[in-house]
Design a protein around this motif. Structure first.
Motif, PDB file in Angstrom:
ATOM      1  N   ALA A 143     -20.651 -33.328 -24.786  1.00  0.00           N
ATOM      2  CA  ALA A 143     -19.583 -34.162 -24.233  1.00  0.00           C
ATOM      3  C   ALA A 143     -20.109 -35.547 -23.890  1.00  0.00           C
ATOM      4  CB  ALA A 143     -18.988 -33.517 -22.986  1.00  0.00           C
ATOM      5  N   HIS A 144     -19.302 -36.542 -24.208  1.00  0.00           N
ATOM      6  CA  HIS A 144     -19.590 -37.922 -23.799  1.00  0.00           C
ATOM      7  C   HIS A 144     -18.695 -38.245 -22.615  1.00  0.00           C
ATOM      8  CE1 HIS A 144     -20.508 -42.168 -23.944  1.00  0.00           C
ATOM      9  NE2 HIS A 144     -19.212 -42.431 -23.946  1.00  0.00           N
ATOM     10  N   LEU A 145     -19.318 -38.602 -21.475  1.00  0.00           N
ATOM     11  CA  LEU A 145     -18.581 -38.890 -20.251  1.00  0.00           C
ATOM     12  C   LEU A 145     -18.833 -40.329 -19.819  1.00  0.00           C
ATOM     13  CD1 LEU A 145     -19.519 -35.641 -18.281  1.00  0.00           C
ATOM     14  CD2 LEU A 145     -17.454 -36.043 -19.653  1.00  0.00           C
ATOM     15  N   ILE A 146     -17.984 -40.824 -18.936  1.00  0.00           N
ATOM     16  CA  ILE A 146     -18.181 -42.150 -18.349  1.00  0.00           C
ATOM     17  C   ILE A 146     -18.196 -41.997 -16.835  1.00  0.00           C
ATOM     18  CG2 ILE A 146     -17.260 -43.505 -20.269  1.00  0.00           C
ATOM     19  CD1 ILE A 146     -14.570 -43.511 -18.948  1.00  0.00           C
ATOM     20  N   SER A 147     -19.026 -42.794 -16.169  1.00  0.00           N
ATOM     21  CA  SER A 147     -19.236 -42.610 -14.735  1.00  0.00           C
ATOM     22  C   SER A 147     -18.286 -43.431 -13.875  1.00  0.00           C
ATOM     23  CB  SER A 147     -20.687 -42.957 -14.365  1.00  0.00           C
ATOM     24  OG  SER A 147     -20.930 -44.333 -14.571  1.00  0.00           O
ATOM     25  N   PHE A 148     -17.269 -44.022 -14.507  1.00  0.00           N
ATOM     26  CA  PHE A 148     -16.280 -44.804 -13.772  1.00  0.00           C
ATOM     27  C   PHE A 148     -14.898 -44.386 -14.252  1.00  0.00           C
ATOM     28  CE2 PHE A 148     -18.244 -47.006 -17.282  1.00  0.00           C
ATOM     29  CZ  PHE A 148     -17.184 -47.353 -18.086  1.00  0.00           C
ATOM     30  N   ASP A 191     -10.321 -44.941 -13.891  1.00  0.00           N
ATOM     31  CA  ASP A 191      -9.272 -45.952 -13.828  1.00  0.00           C
ATOM     32  C   ASP A 191      -9.248 -46.563 -12.424  1.00  0.00           C
ATOM     33  OD1 ASP A 191      -8.616 -45.031 -16.352  1.00  0.00           O
ATOM     34  OD2 ASP A 191      -7.213 -43.559 -15.536  1.00  0.00           O
ATOM     35  N   ASP A 192      -9.487 -47.858 -12.360  1.00  0.00           N
ATOM     36  CA  ASP A 192      -9.468 -48.573 -11.087  1.00  0.00           C
ATOM     37  C   ASP A 192     -10.466 -48.013 -10.076  1.00  0.00           C
ATOM     38  OD1 ASP A 192      -7.371 -50.223 -12.015  1.00  0.00           O
ATOM     39  OD2 ASP A 192      -5.924 -48.656 -11.514  1.00  0.00           O
ATOM     40  N   GLU A 193     -11.463 -47.272 -10.554  1.00  0.00           N
ATOM     41  CA  GLU A 193     -12.502 -46.735  -9.682  1.00  0.00           C
ATOM     42  C   GLU A 193     -13.860 -47.199 -10.182  1.00  0.00           C
ATOM     43  OE1 GLU A 193     -12.644 -42.591  -8.818  1.00  0.00           O
ATOM     44  OE2 GLU A 193     -10.478 -42.375  -8.633  1.00  0.00           O
ATOM     45  N   PRO A 194     -14.574 -48.030  -9.407  1.00  0.00           N
ATOM     46  CA  PRO A 194     -15.905 -48.442  -9.841  1.00  0.00           C
ATOM     47  C   PRO A 194     -16.873 -47.267  -9.909  1.00  0.00           C
ATOM     48  CG  PRO A 194     -15.494 -49.141  -7.583  1.00  0.00           C
ATOM     49  CD  PRO A 194     -14.188 -48.638  -8.120  1.00  0.00           C
ATOM     50  N   GLU A 195     -16.569 -46.209  -9.151  1.00  0.00           N
ATOM     51  CA  GLU A 195     -17.391 -44.999  -9.193  1.00  0.00           C
ATOM     52  C   GLU A 195     -16.483 -43.791  -9.272  1.00  0.00           C
ATOM     53  OE1 GLU A 195     -20.403 -42.416  -6.346  1.00  0.00           O
ATOM     54  OE2 GLU A 195     -20.427 -44.600  -6.229  1.00  0.00           O
ATOM     55  N   LEU A 196     -16.705 -42.965 -10.279  1.00  0.00           N
ATOM     56  CA  LEU A 196     -15.895 -41.769 -10.466  1.00  0.00           C
ATOM     57  C   LEU A 196     -16.213 -40.761  -9.365  1.00  0.00           C
ATOM     58  CD1 LEU A 196     -13.902 -40.645 -12.648  1.00  0.00           C
ATOM     59  CD2 LEU A 196     -15.868 -39.458 -13.605  1.00  0.00           C
ATOM     60  N   SER A 197     -15.219 -40.401  -8.576  1.00  0.00           N
ATOM     61  CA  SER A 197     -15.441 -39.526  -7.420  1.00  0.00           C
ATOM     62  C   SER A 197     -15.427 -38.048  -7.778  1.00  0.00           C
ATOM     63  CB  SER A 197     -14.385 -39.809  -6.351  1.00  0.00           C
ATOM     64  OG  SER A 197     -13.082 -39.553  -6.851  1.00  0.00           O
ATOM     65  N   THR A 198     -14.985 -37.713  -8.976  1.00  0.00           N
ATOM     66  CA  THR A 198     -14.834 -36.315  -9.366  1.00  0.00           C
ATOM     67  C   THR A 198     -16.030 -35.786 -10.152  1.00  0.00           C
ATOM     68  OG1 THR A 198     -13.610 -37.085 -11.308  1.00  0.00           O
ATOM     69  CG2 THR A 198     -12.309 -36.398  -9.399  1.00  0.00           C
ATOM     70  N   GLY A 199     -17.138 -36.511 -10.146  1.00  0.00           N
ATOM     71  CA  GLY A 199     -18.297 -36.147 -10.950  1.00  0.00           C
ATOM     72  C   GLY A 199     -18.775 -34.717 -10.800  1.00  0.00           C
ATOM     73  N   PRO A 200     -19.026 -34.218  -9.587  1.00  0.00           N
ATOM     74  CA  PRO A 200     -19.519 -32.844  -9.453  1.00  0.00           C
ATOM     75  C   PRO A 200     -18.564 -31.801 -10.028  1.00  0.00           C
ATOM     76  CG  PRO A 200     -19.901 -34.079  -7.436  1.00  0.00           C
ATOM     77  CD  PRO A 200     -19.035 -34.948  -8.310  1.00  0.00           C
ATOM     78  N   GLU A 201     -17.261 -31.998  -9.840  1.00  0.00           N
ATOM     79  CA  GLU A 201     -16.284 -31.053 -10.374  1.00  0.00           C
ATOM     80  C   GLU A 201     -16.278 -31.076 -11.903  1.00  0.00           C
ATOM     81  OE1 GLU A 201     -15.052 -32.224  -6.264  1.00  0.00           O
ATOM     82  OE2 GLU A 201     -15.686 -33.309  -8.053  1.00  0.00           O
ATOM     83  N   ILE A 202     -16.415 -32.249 -12.481  1.00  0.00           N
ATOM     84  CA  ILE A 202     -16.459 -32.359 -13.945  1.00  0.00           C
ATOM     85  C   ILE A 202     -17.672 -31.628 -14.497  1.00  0.00           C
ATOM     86  CG2 ILE A 202     -16.808 -33.978 -15.855  1.00  0.00           C
ATOM     87  CD1 ILE A 202     -15.183 -36.018 -14.196  1.00  0.00           C
ATOM     88  N   VAL A 203     -18.822 -31.832 -13.880  1.00  0.00           N
ATOM     89  CA  VAL A 203     -20.044 -31.171 -14.338  1.00  0.00           C
ATOM     90  C   VAL A 203     -19.924 -29.656 -14.210  1.00  0.00           C
ATOM     91  CG1 VAL A 203     -22.511 -30.864 -13.868  1.00  0.00           C
ATOM     92  CG2 VAL A 203     -21.512 -33.156 -13.885  1.00  0.00           C
ATOM     93  N   SER A 204     -19.311 -29.199 -13.137  1.00  0.00           N
ATOM     94  CA  SER A 204     -19.113 -27.758 -12.945  1.00  0.00           C
ATOM     95  C   SER A 204     -18.259 -27.171 -14.062  1.00  0.00           C
ATOM     96  CB  SER A 204     -18.463 -27.500 -11.591  1.00  0.00           C
ATOM     97  OG  SER A 204     -18.226 -26.118 -11.398  1.00  0.00           O
ATOM     98  N   LEU A 205     -17.200 -27.856 -14.440  1.00  0.00           N
ATOM     99  CA  LEU A 205     -16.348 -27.386 -15.533  1.00  0.00           C
ATOM    100  C   LEU A 205     -17.129 -27.323 -16.846  1.00  0.00           C
ATOM    101  CD1 LEU A 205     -13.004 -29.326 -14.852  1.00  0.00           C
ATOM    102  CD2 LEU A 205     -13.383 -26.857 -14.626  1.00  0.00           C
ATOM    103  N   LYS A 247     -26.804 -45.177  -9.431  1.00  0.00           N
ATOM    104  CA  LYS A 247     -26.294 -43.888  -9.886  1.00  0.00           C
ATOM    105  C   LYS A 247     -25.065 -43.464  -9.083  1.00  0.00           C
ATOM    106  CE  LYS A 247     -30.723 -42.197 -11.600  1.00  0.00           C
ATOM    107  NZ  LYS A 247     -31.779 -41.168 -11.480  1.00  0.00           N
ATOM    108  N   THR A 248     -24.126 -42.850  -9.778  1.00  0.00           N
ATOM    109  CA  THR A 248     -22.912 -42.353  -9.149  1.00  0.00           C
ATOM    110  C   THR A 248     -23.046 -40.855  -8.897  1.00  0.00           C
ATOM    111  OG1 THR A 248     -21.816 -41.766 -11.218  1.00  0.00           O
ATOM    112  CG2 THR A 248     -21.627 -44.065 -10.482  1.00  0.00           C
ATOM    113  N   ARG A 249     -22.019 -40.269  -8.295  1.00  0.00           N
ATOM    114  CA  ARG A 249     -22.005 -38.826  -8.051  1.00  0.00           C
ATOM    115  C   ARG A 249     -22.040 -38.052  -9.371  1.00  0.00           C
ATOM    116  NH1 ARG A 249     -17.327 -36.903  -4.444  1.00  0.00           N
ATOM    117  NH2 ARG A 249     -18.680 -35.078  -4.236  1.00  0.00           N
TER     118      ARG A 249
END
Length: 277
Positions: A71-76, A78-92, A110-112
Motif C-alpha cells: 500500500a502507498h499511503l500519505i501522512s497528511f 484533506d486540510d490536515e497537515p498531519e493525518l490523525s488517523t495513522g495508528p488506525e490505518i496501520v492496524s487495518l 514524523k507524524t503519527r
C-alpha cells in the motif's frame, strides 16, 4: 514478469504522485486498487479498481486493504497537515495481511502515521521529496495573462522533483525487495533558481517570459489574496528567506533506487506546457 495476483493500494490516487503511481503500476502489469473520495470523478485508467475512501475517515477504509500486498499511503489528509488517523490505518493494514507500505511524507517531522508504520511489522519505506515541479502550476494564470512570473527571493535554489519520479521510487519500493526500513530523500537532477525555471518554461512554450522580483510585503499580499492562511504565509516567507539545504542539494536517490536518471524540469515543462497557454 509482474504477479497478476498481487494488488497494490494507492491512497491519494488522483493526486500529483498517486495518479502516476497508478499508471506505472498498471503499465508494469500489476493490479491496482485506487482510493478516491469521489470515484465517479477520479478519471483514472480503466484498468484500476477505483474504490471510495478517505484516510481521515477510518470507517471508510474497512475493506480497502483486503487482498492487498502493498500500500502507498500519505501522512497528511484533506486540510490536515498531519493525518490523525495513522495508528488506525496501520492496524487495518496489519489485520489484512499487507506486506509492504510506502509513506509519502509532507514534512520532515514524523507524524503519527510514520511512527505507527515504523512500530509495526510492515516492511515500510518513507519518501521525503523536496519541492514538486508541479508547484510551478501556481504561475499558470500569470503566464497566460501576461507572460510574467512574480516571486520573492528569486535567486534561491530548488532541487525540485518530478512527481512521476516520486511515484517511480514508490513503485520500486512496493514491488521489489531491499527497501524496507529506508527513508528516501528525493530530489530532481538539478537545482534551479526562479529565473532559470522561467527560462526553461519559456523555452517549452516557445516564447519569452519575464521574472519580476516581489518584495516580501508584495508576496504576502499575493498569498493572502489567493486564500492562504496566516500559518501558510509564515511558512512561505521562511521558505523563501532561508531555503533549507535539503531542498537545494541534488541527491542521486531516484537513479539509485529506480535505475534511471531523475526527470528534468525541462521535461516537466514540456509535458505540462498546455496548462500555461
Amino acid at each position: 514478469m509482474a504477479d497478476e495476483n498481487r494488488t497494490f493500494l494507492v491512497a491519494g490516487a488522483t493526486g500529483n504522485v498517486g495518479r502516476p503511481l497508478v499508471e506505472q503500476l498498471l503499465a508494469a502489469g500489476h493490479r491496482v486498487r485506487a482510493l478516491s473520495r469521489d470515484p465517479a470523478s477520479a478519471n483514472l485508467p480503466a484498468g484500476a479498481e477505483v474504490v471510495a475512501g478517505n484516510l481521515t475517515d477510518v470507517a471508510s477504509l474497512a475493506e480497502v486493504f483486503t487482498g492487498v500486498a502493498g500500500a502507498h499511503l500519505i501522512s497528511f489528509g484533506d486540510d490536515e497537515p498531519e493525518l490523525s488517523t495513522g495508528p488506525e490505518i496501520v492496524s487495518l493494514a496489519q489485520q489484512a495481511g499487507v506486506g509492504k507500505v510506502t509513506v509519502l511524507r509532507g514534512d520532515v517531522r514524523k507524524t503519527r502515521l510514520d511512527e505507527a508504520v515504523e512500530a509495526s511489522g510492515l516492511e515500510w519505506t518513507q519518501l521525503l521529496p523536496v519541492e514538486f515541479m508541479s508547484n510551478a502550476l501556481w504561475w499558470a494564470d500569470s503566464v497566460r495573462a501576461g507572460g510574467v512570473i512574480r516571486e520573492p527571493h528569486p535567486e534561491a535554489f530548488s532541487a525540485m522533483i518530478h512527481p512521476a519520479d516520486i511515484a517511480a521510487v514508490a513503485m520500486t519500493a512496493l514491488t521489489t525487495d531491499g527497501h524496507a526500513g529506508r527513508e528516501y530523500w528525493l530530489t530532481g537532477p538539478e537545482a534551479l533558481t526562479v529565473p532559470e525555471k522561467v527560462r526553461v518554461l519559456g523555452e517549452a512554450l516557445g516564447r519569452e517570459l519575464r521574472c519580476v522580483e516581489l518584495s516580501e510585503a508584495e508576496a504576502v499580499e499575493q498569498w493572502r489574496a489567493a486564500g492562504f492562511t496566516a500559518e501558510d504565509v509564515d511558512f512561505f516567507l521562511e521558505l523563501h528567506r532561508n531555503p533549507p539545504i535539503d531542498g537545494r542539494t541534488v541527491l542521486p536517490t531516484v537513479q539509485d533506487v529506480t535505475g534511471r536518471p531523475a526527470r528534468t524540469f525541462a521535461s516537466w515543462a514540456a509535458e505540462n506546457a498546455d496548462a500555461f497557454r
